[in-house]
Motif scaffolding. Structure first.
Motif, PDB file in Angstrom:
ATOM      1  N   THR A 132      -7.088  18.054  11.258  1.00 35.32           N
ATOM      2  CA  THR A 132      -7.971  17.007  11.782  1.00 35.32           C
ATOM      3  C   THR A 132      -7.187  15.706  11.955  1.00 35.32           C
ATOM      4  OG1 THR A 132      -9.898  18.012  10.750  1.00 35.32           O
ATOM      5  CG2 THR A 132     -10.088  15.684  11.346  1.00 35.32           C
ATOM      6  N   LEU A 133      -6.365  15.373  10.971  1.00 36.31           N
ATOM      7  CA  LEU A 133      -5.557  14.154  11.065  1.00 36.31           C
ATOM      8  C   LEU A 133      -4.560  14.256  12.221  1.00 36.31           C
ATOM      9  CD1 LEU A 133      -4.885  13.405   7.293  1.00 36.31           C
ATOM     10  CD2 LEU A 133      -6.662  12.461   8.785  1.00 36.31           C
ATOM     11  N   ARG A 134      -3.944  15.422  12.382  1.00 39.42           N
ATOM     12  CA  ARG A 134      -3.014  15.611  13.495  1.00 39.42           C
ATOM     13  C   ARG A 134      -3.744  15.442  14.828  1.00 39.42           C
ATOM     14  NH1 ARG A 134      -1.876  20.260  10.688  1.00 39.42           N
ATOM     15  NH2 ARG A 134      -0.251  19.956   9.165  1.00 39.42           N
ATOM     16  N   TYR A 135      -4.945  16.008  14.902  1.00 37.22           N
ATOM     17  CA  TYR A 135      -5.755  15.890  16.121  1.00 37.22           C
ATOM     18  C   TYR A 135      -6.110  14.433  16.385  1.00 37.22           C
ATOM     19  CZ  TYR A 135      -9.706  16.228  19.304  1.00 37.22           C
ATOM     20  OH  TYR A 135     -10.565  16.039  20.364  1.00 37.22           O
ATOM     21  N   TYR A 136      -6.618  13.727  15.381  1.00 31.70           N
ATOM     22  CA  TYR A 136      -6.956  12.315  15.552  1.00 31.70           C
ATOM     23  C   TYR A 136      -5.743  11.515  16.033  1.00 31.70           C
ATOM     24  CZ  TYR A 136     -11.383  12.944  12.930  1.00 31.70           C
ATOM     25  OH  TYR A 136     -12.632  13.322  12.498  1.00 31.70           O
ATOM     26  N   GLU A 137      -4.595  11.833  15.488  1.00 34.14           N
ATOM     27  CA  GLU A 137      -3.377  11.142  15.890  1.00 34.14           C
ATOM     28  C   GLU A 137      -3.023  11.478  17.343  1.00 34.14           C
ATOM     29  OE1 GLU A 137       1.280  10.782  14.499  1.00 34.14           O
ATOM     30  OE2 GLU A 137      -0.181  11.583  13.067  1.00 34.14           O
ATOM     31  N   SER A 138      -3.169  12.742  17.730  1.00 31.00           N
ATOM     32  CA  SER A 138      -2.794  13.167  19.078  1.00 31.00           C
ATOM     33  C   SER A 138      -3.676  12.546  20.152  1.00 31.00           C
ATOM     34  CB  SER A 138      -2.822  14.690  19.199  1.00 31.00           C
ATOM     35  OG  SER A 138      -4.151  15.181  19.246  1.00 31.00           O
ATOM     36  N   ILE A 139      -4.934  12.231  19.798  1.00 32.56           N
ATOM     37  CA  ILE A 139      -5.840  11.642  20.798  1.00 32.56           C
ATOM     38  C   ILE A 139      -5.981  10.128  20.647  1.00 32.56           C
ATOM     39  CG2 ILE A 139      -7.124  13.780  21.154  1.00 32.56           C
ATOM     40  CD1 ILE A 139      -9.339  12.617  19.355  1.00 32.56           C
ATOM     41  N   MET A 183       0.863  -1.180   0.000  1.00 32.88           N
ATOM     42  CA  MET A 183       0.000   0.000   0.000  1.00 32.88           C
ATOM     43  C   MET A 183       0.900   1.230   0.000  1.00 32.88           C
ATOM     44  SD  MET A 183      -3.624   0.819   0.869  1.00 32.88           S
ATOM     45  CE  MET A 183      -3.983  -0.802   0.437  1.00 32.88           C
ATOM     46  N   SER A 184       0.529   2.237  -0.719  1.00 32.05           N
ATOM     47  CA  SER A 184       1.371   3.420  -0.859  1.00 32.05           C
ATOM     48  C   SER A 184       1.275   4.306   0.381  1.00 32.05           C
ATOM     49  CB  SER A 184       0.957   4.199  -2.099  1.00 32.05           C
ATOM     50  OG  SER A 184      -0.365   4.662  -1.949  1.00 32.05           O
ATOM     51  N   GLU A 185       2.330   5.093   0.565  1.00 31.24           N
ATOM     52  CA  GLU A 185       2.351   6.038   1.666  1.00 31.24           C
ATOM     53  C   GLU A 185       1.984   7.412   1.143  1.00 31.24           C
ATOM     54  OE1 GLU A 185       6.207   5.787   3.485  1.00 31.24           O
ATOM     55  OE2 GLU A 185       5.477   4.290   4.896  1.00 31.24           O
ATOM     56  N   LEU A 186       1.239   8.137   1.959  1.00 28.68           N
ATOM     57  CA  LEU A 186       0.758   9.454   1.565  1.00 28.68           C
ATOM     58  C   LEU A 186       1.245  10.510   2.549  1.00 28.68           C
ATOM     59  CD1 LEU A 186      -2.979   8.466   0.961  1.00 28.68           C
ATOM     60  CD2 LEU A 186      -1.210   8.710  -0.777  1.00 28.68           C
ATOM     61  N   SER A 187       1.417  11.716   2.056  1.00 26.90           N
ATOM     62  CA  SER A 187       1.701  12.829   2.949  1.00 26.90           C
ATOM     63  C   SER A 187       0.420  13.179   3.684  1.00 26.90           C
ATOM     64  CB  SER A 187       2.184  14.042   2.146  1.00 26.90           C
ATOM     65  OG  SER A 187       1.102  14.583   1.407  1.00 26.90           O
ATOM     66  N   ILE A 188       0.532  13.984   4.703  1.00 27.92           N
ATOM     67  CA  ILE A 188      -0.658  14.379   5.463  1.00 27.92           C
ATOM     68  C   ILE A 188      -1.643  15.131   4.568  1.00 27.92           C
ATOM     69  CG2 ILE A 188       0.330  16.539   6.354  1.00 27.92           C
ATOM     70  CD1 ILE A 188      -1.168  15.866   9.018  1.00 27.92           C
ATOM     71  N   GLY A 189      -1.127  15.964   3.669  1.00 28.20           N
ATOM     72  CA  GLY A 189      -1.998  16.700   2.756  1.00 28.20           C
ATOM     73  C   GLY A 189      -2.725  15.794   1.779  1.00 28.20           C
ATOM     74  N   GLN A 190      -2.011  14.782   1.280  1.00 27.82           N
ATOM     75  CA  GLN A 190      -2.629  13.842   0.338  1.00 27.82           C
ATOM     76  C   GLN A 190      -3.718  13.027   1.026  1.00 27.82           C
ATOM     77  OE1 GLN A 190       1.113  11.962  -0.670  1.00 27.82           O
ATOM     78  NE2 GLN A 190       1.047  12.802  -2.765  1.00 27.82           N
ATOM     79  N   LEU A 191      -3.423  12.524   2.243  1.00 31.17           N
ATOM     80  CA  LEU A 191      -4.425  11.732   2.959  1.00 31.17           C
ATOM     81  C   LEU A 191      -5.622  12.602   3.325  1.00 31.17           C
ATOM     82  CD1 LEU A 191      -5.229   9.005   4.194  1.00 31.17           C
ATOM     83  CD2 LEU A 191      -4.111   9.764   6.316  1.00 31.17           C
ATOM     84  N   ALA A 192      -5.355  13.821   3.773  1.00 26.92           N
ATOM     85  CA  ALA A 192      -6.442  14.728   4.130  1.00 26.92           C
ATOM     86  C   ALA A 192      -7.345  14.992   2.932  1.00 26.92           C
ATOM     87  CB  ALA A 192      -5.867  16.037   4.672  1.00 26.92           C
ATOM     88  N   ALA A 193      -6.755  15.206   1.775  1.00 29.16           N
ATOM     89  CA  ALA A 193      -7.547  15.461   0.564  1.00 29.16           C
ATOM     90  C   ALA A 193      -8.395  14.247   0.210  1.00 29.16           C
ATOM     91  CB  ALA A 193      -6.628  15.828  -0.592  1.00 29.16           C
ATOM     92  N   LYS A 194      -7.807  13.061   0.272  1.00 33.69           N
ATOM     93  CA  LYS A 194      -8.563  11.846  -0.066  1.00 33.69           C
ATOM     94  C   LYS A 194      -9.681  11.580   0.938  1.00 33.69           C
ATOM     95  CE  LYS A 194      -5.224   9.259  -2.742  1.00 33.69           C
ATOM     96  NZ  LYS A 194      -5.404   8.030  -3.453  1.00 33.69           N
ATOM     97  N   ALA A 195      -9.441  11.947   2.216  1.00 32.59           N
ATOM     98  CA  ALA A 195     -10.440  11.709   3.265  1.00 32.59           C
ATOM     99  C   ALA A 195     -11.422  12.867   3.400  1.00 32.59           C
ATOM    100  CB  ALA A 195      -9.733  11.483   4.598  1.00 32.59           C
ATOM    101  N   ASP A 196     -11.177  13.953   2.666  1.00 28.12           N
ATOM    102  CA  ASP A 196     -12.013  15.149   2.721  1.00 28.12           C
ATOM    103  C   ASP A 196     -12.071  15.742   4.135  1.00 28.12           C
ATOM    104  OD1 ASP A 196     -13.563  17.144   1.571  1.00 28.12           O
ATOM    105  OD2 ASP A 196     -15.447  16.083   1.964  1.00 28.12           O
ATOM    106  N   VAL A 197     -10.883  15.865   4.747  1.00 24.84           N
ATOM    107  CA  VAL A 197     -10.733  16.517   6.045  1.00 24.84           C
ATOM    108  C   VAL A 197      -9.532  17.455   5.977  1.00 24.84           C
ATOM    109  CG1 VAL A 197     -11.741  14.598   7.366  1.00 24.84           C
ATOM    110  CG2 VAL A 197      -9.269  14.693   7.027  1.00 24.84           C
TER     111      VAL A 197
END
Length: 131
Positions: A19-26, A1-15
């Motif tokens: 938000t991803l940083r927050y989800y990771e922090s909690i 499975m490919s690795e994505l930058s935070i921006g790429q994952l955020a765009a694909k997840a529509d967030v």
């Protein structure tokens, strides 16, 4: 499975990336590897993020979502999910009753032709309605 930058994952997840940083922090998302100081995410996290978004949309709180996600990958249809979903559904049904009651009060108020609150209150007291 490919690795994505935070921006790429955020765009694909529509967030937003925050938000991803927050989800990771909690703890809703696992801590991720970093390459050259940048977070790199597995594309497989999209399914987890989608689940989080759906759970939020249906009224689950962040702490409730954390409980739902514990071991969820290994137990697709868990008793924990069923129990929490039934409880959340009951809470939503109660909110629905409250909202319907509020709408009815507003609808009745829109039909009111009284000139003062006291006139309206007297009608409600004697007849049960103002219209």
């Amino acid at each position: 499975m490919s690795e994505l930058s935070i921006g790429q994952l955020a765009a694909k997840a529509d967030v937003n990336p925050s938000t991803l940083r927050y989800y990771e922090s909690i703890g809703l998302l696992p801590n991720t590897d970093r390459k050259n100081g940048q977070r790199r995410y597995s594309e497989s996290l999209l399914e987890r993020i989608t689940f989080i978004k759906i759970a939020q949309h249906t009224g689950f709180t962040i702490p409730e979502i954390a409980v739902l996600l514990e071991g969820f990958e290994t137990i697709p249809t868990s008793g924990r999910w069923e129990e929490m979903a039934r409880e959340k559904r009951a809470q939503l049904e109660e909110k629905k009753k409250q909202i319907n009651s509020m709408i009815q009060i507003l609808d009745d108020g829109l039909k009111c032709k009284c000139l003062t609150w006291s006139e309206c209150f007297d009608k409600i007291k004697t007849t049960g309605t103002c219209s």
